[in-house]
Design a protein around this motif. Structure first.
Motif, PDB file in Angstrom:
ATOM      1  N   LEU A  76       0.919  -1.479  -0.553  1.00 27.29           N
ATOM      2  CA  LEU A  76       0.217   0.097  -0.289  1.00 27.29           C
ATOM      3  C   LEU A  76       0.788   1.757  -0.062  1.00 27.29           C
ATOM      4  O   LEU A  76       0.617   2.080  -0.708  1.00 27.29           O
ATOM      5  N   TYR A  77       2.073   1.406   1.170  1.00 26.25           N
ATOM      6  CA  TYR A  77       2.711   2.230   1.089  1.00 26.25           C
ATOM      7  C   TYR A  77       3.485   2.719  -0.516  1.00 26.25           C
ATOM      8  O   TYR A  77       4.037   3.334  -0.734  1.00 26.25           O
ATOM      9  N   GLY A 113       2.534   2.109  -3.445  1.00 21.04           N
ATOM     10  CA  GLY A 113       1.836   2.908  -4.158  1.00 21.04           C
ATOM     11  C   GLY A 113       0.903   4.306  -3.985  1.00 21.04           C
ATOM     12  O   GLY A 113       1.297   5.462  -4.889  1.00 21.04           O
ATOM     13  N   ALA A 114       1.124   4.470  -2.877  1.00 25.13           N
ATOM     14  CA  ALA A 114       0.654   5.666  -1.776  1.00 25.13           C
ATOM     15  C   ALA A 114       1.738   6.814  -2.424  1.00 25.13           C
ATOM     16  O   ALA A 114       1.203   8.047  -2.188  1.00 25.13           O
ATOM     17  N   SER A 115       2.851   6.376  -2.069  1.00 25.15           N
ATOM     18  CA  SER A 115       3.705   7.219  -1.805  1.00 25.15           C
ATOM     19  C   SER A 115       4.774   7.725  -2.719  1.00 25.15           C
ATOM     20  O   SER A 115       4.852   8.581  -3.633  1.00 25.15           O
ATOM     21  N   GLY A 116       4.512   6.838  -3.936  1.00 31.27           N
ATOM     22  CA  GLY A 116       5.386   7.459  -5.278  1.00 31.27           C
ATOM     23  C   GLY A 116       5.976   5.969  -5.233  1.00 31.27           C
ATOM     24  O   GLY A 116       7.005   6.560  -6.202  1.00 31.27           O
ATOM     25  N   ASP A 117       6.779   5.658  -4.684  1.00 32.52           N
ATOM     26  CA  ASP A 117       8.119   5.033  -3.899  1.00 32.52           C
ATOM     27  C   ASP A 117       7.758   3.592  -4.522  1.00 32.52           C
ATOM     28  O   ASP A 117       7.510   2.739  -3.704  1.00 32.52           O
ATOM     29  N   ASN A 177      10.508   1.360  -5.911  1.00 34.60           N
ATOM     30  CA  ASN A 177      11.947   0.688  -5.237  1.00 34.60           C
ATOM     31  C   ASN A 177      10.718  -0.404  -5.176  1.00 34.60           C
ATOM     32  O   ASN A 177      10.669  -1.030  -3.971  1.00 34.60           O
ATOM     33  N   PRO A 178      11.457  -1.798  -5.680  1.00 36.60           N
ATOM     34  CA  PRO A 178      11.165  -3.112  -5.745  1.00 36.60           C
ATOM     35  C   PRO A 178      11.216  -3.797  -4.234  1.00 36.60           C
ATOM     36  O   PRO A 178      11.190  -4.674  -3.737  1.00 36.60           O
ATOM     37  N   PHE A 229      12.259  -4.944   3.031  1.00 34.61           N
ATOM     38  CA  PHE A 229      12.139  -4.142   4.695  1.00 34.61           C
ATOM     39  C   PHE A 229      11.518  -2.922   4.193  1.00 34.61           C
ATOM     40  O   PHE A 229      10.647  -2.129   3.387  1.00 34.61           O
ATOM     41  N   MET A 234      10.736   6.320   4.674  1.00 37.18           N
ATOM     42  CA  MET A 234       9.513   7.279   4.988  1.00 37.18           C
ATOM     43  C   MET A 234       8.029   6.622   4.663  1.00 37.18           C
ATOM     44  O   MET A 234       7.873   8.353   5.838  1.00 37.18           O
ATOM     45  N   LEU A 235       7.752   5.894   5.770  1.00 40.58           N
ATOM     46  CA  LEU A 235       6.646   5.314   5.742  1.00 40.58           C
ATOM     47  C   LEU A 235       6.656   5.743   7.678  1.00 40.58           C
ATOM     48  O   LEU A 235       5.755   6.037   7.840  1.00 40.58           O
ATOM     49  N   ALA A 270       6.813   9.217   8.434  1.00 42.67           N
ATOM     50  CA  ALA A 270       5.371   9.547   8.682  1.00 42.67           C
ATOM     51  C   ALA A 270       4.993   9.129   9.721  1.00 42.67           C
ATOM     52  O   ALA A 270       3.634  10.431   9.878  1.00 42.67           O
ATOM     53  N   PHE A 271       5.128   7.938   9.826  1.00 39.16           N
ATOM     54  CA  PHE A 271       4.372   7.915  12.292  1.00 39.16           C
ATOM     55  C   PHE A 271       5.127   8.807  12.841  1.00 39.16           C
ATOM     56  O   PHE A 271       4.248   9.689  12.884  1.00 39.16           O
TER      57      PHE A 271
END
Lengths: 147, 138
Positions: free
Chosen positions: B29-30, B32-36, B38-39, B56, B60-61, B64-65
């Motif tokens: 989800l993050y 897609g939501a963040s635009g990052d 990186n696989p 891992f 940036m997630l 965000a917390f």
């Protein structure tokens, strides 16, 4: 070993729209519970014109409007070799859904540590909205794992 | 409740903020939501081929917390400057525990501000982000 001649490289300005759905998606993905970040009625009740972008969303906008100069690619850095080292934000003005944010990124510095086992790339990004007002800046440090 | 400059003291702790457990689904989800995209954060085959034991969490997630730690305390518009160092990788299946404390009270640019020390750690006790924030208070 990174090529230090890339220090000072500046991207072309790149524009990205702040989409309401993307903000709601981000709020959901991060477990946000404050409704001003996903419920427009709550945002307006708190004095905002619409949904505000949360504090780290400028970084997402930079990901959604990637560096057209592809500095990392030109440096030969593979995406599987990078880690995020540091991130700083200096907000100047609120970013809202519907804004168009224009980003300009500059390679501020590059250096190595641990005898070249790790390379560091420092990038500064300035952001303005559709009215030409600064909405803030950010500095990111990327760490490249060599070997 | 509005946090005011006079109501806080150096050493005061912010109310802590803890994330839900980070699953692989959280990371998808993050992504897609963040635009990052990186696989390395969502594709365990790619992560292993890059020399990592598994996917891992995005740094940036966790940042965000930490932003939520701050915006639960004061409105976002009061944040003047903030940043973190990512001190270790956040594995899947942990909760991220965010803490902050007031380390300085001062005046600058005609307003009253506090400097905060902020940290994120896994619920196993491993520090993952360490940083600071400057926040204006009425």
């Amino acid at each position: 070993m990174l090529d230090p001649s890339f220090i000072g490289t500046v991207t072309k300005p790149r524009a990205v729209e702040v989409e309401k759905g993307q903000l709601r998606f981000f709020a959901n993905a991060t477990g946000e519970t404050n409704p001003i970040y996903f419920d427009e009625t709550a945002a307006k009740a708190a004095g905002h014109p619409t949904l505000p972008a949360p504090p780290t969303f400028l970084f997402c906008l930079a990901s959604l409007a990637p560096d057209t100069e592809n500095v990392l690619g030109k440096l030969g850095v593979g995406i599987g070799r990078i880690l995020h080292g540091e991130q700083r934000f200096t907000p100047a003005k609120a970013i809202y859904a519907g804004d168009t944010i224009t980003l300009t990124t500059r390679v501020a510095d590059m250096y190595e540590k641990k005898g070249g086992a790790l390379d560091f790339i420092v990038q500064d990004t300035d952001a303005t909205n559709q009215n030409g007002e600064s909405v803030g800046s950010m500095r990111g440090v990327i760490v490249v794992r060599n070997g | 409740m509005t946090i005011t400059y006079d109501s806080v003291s150096v050493g005061d702790a912010l109310p802590p903020h803890t994330s839900a457990p980070i699953s692989r689904h959280t990371l998808a989800l993050y992504c897609g939501a963040s635009g990052d995209h990186n696989p390395i954060h969502v594709d365990s085959d790619f992560a292993r081929s890059s020399g990592m034991p598994d996917v891992f969490a995005h740094g940036m997630l966790s940042m965000a917390f930490l932003a939520q730690l701050l915006t639960k305390w004061v409105p976002q518009e009061q944040i003047r400057h903030w940043g973190v160092r990512f001190t270790s990788i956040t594995p899947v299946q942990v909760k991220v525990q965010c803490t902050g404390k007031v380390i300085e009270k001062f005046e600058a640019d005609g307003e009253r501000r506090v400097r905060l020390e902020i940290t994120a750690a896994t619920d196993k006790g491993q520090q993952t982000l360490a940083g600071d924030a400057i926040v204006a208070l009425p």
